[in-house]
Enzyme design. Sequence first.
Site, PDB file in Angstrom:
ATOM      1  N   GLU A  46       0.831  -1.188   0.000  1.00 12.68           N
ATOM      2  CA  GLU A  46       0.000   0.000   0.000  1.00 12.68           C
ATOM      3  C   GLU A  46       0.873   1.248   0.000  1.00 12.68           C
ATOM      4  OE1 GLU A  46      -3.786  -1.835   2.482  1.00 12.68           O
ATOM      5  OE2 GLU A  46      -2.545  -0.333   3.442  1.00 12.68           O
ATOM      6  N   CYS A  47       0.583   2.160  -0.899  1.00  9.80           N
ATOM      7  CA  CYS A  47       1.184   3.486  -0.966  1.00  9.80           C
ATOM      8  C   CYS A  47       2.712   3.423  -0.991  1.00  9.80           C
ATOM      9  CB  CYS A  47       0.660   4.358   0.168  1.00  9.80           C
ATOM     10  SG  CYS A  47       0.808   6.130  -0.188  1.00  9.80           S
ATOM     11  N   GLY A  48       3.381   3.676   0.115  1.00 13.22           N
ATOM     12  CA  GLY A  48       4.833   3.612   0.145  1.00 13.22           C
ATOM     13  C   GLY A  48       5.351   2.244  -0.244  1.00 13.22           C
ATOM     14  N   SER A 147      -0.960  -0.966  -4.529  1.00 10.77           N
ATOM     15  CA  SER A 147      -1.843   0.163  -4.809  1.00 10.77           C
ATOM     16  C   SER A 147      -1.505   1.327  -3.885  1.00 10.77           C
ATOM     17  CB  SER A 147      -3.288  -0.282  -4.571  1.00 10.77           C
ATOM     18  OG  SER A 147      -4.179   0.791  -4.566  1.00 10.77           O
TER      19      SER A 147
END
Length: 177
Positions: A46-48, A147
């Site tokens: 997720e993200c990072g 994502s």
Amino acid sequence: RALPPVDGLYLGGGFPEMFLEELAGNKAMKEAIRQAFHGGMPVVAECGGLMYLAERIVDFQGDRWEGVGLVPGEARMVRRPAALGYVQATALRPSLLADRGDRLKGHEFHYSVMTGLPEEKAAYVLTGGKAPAERIEGYVDRNMVASFVHLHWRSNPKAAAGFVNGCRQYRRLRQGS
């Protein structure tokens, strides 16, 4: 420098742009993650985590840093928030977390954009938040979902169960049973 003995890998959000020299320089860990993924280990990023799994991260000064390389393309830092707020994610294809059409909820908050992601491997169509409506986002490849969305796992317990079941299957595979 190496993954501990685990049955799945969850790479949560964070600020990889603050540690690019260390992350890019830890070649042993990047290789361990690649080997684990290719060996069937479930991976959720997720993200990072998505940024770290990319081929490259481009920092605010325009310098490129080598990522893990499991997600094609690069994460590029930008000066203003690229996305912010609560979103609904509709799965575009079957994955470790969802079947096509399943809906999940989460939030986005990031100062980076991804380029080079193949649309045919996109994870979700997102609505909501402060970003373009009906946008395609994320990446699915076999046992990996990556994502920018920080999932609210309780919004769709099937997603959490999918990850846990993937971990159980990988453990059985790893143990040879």
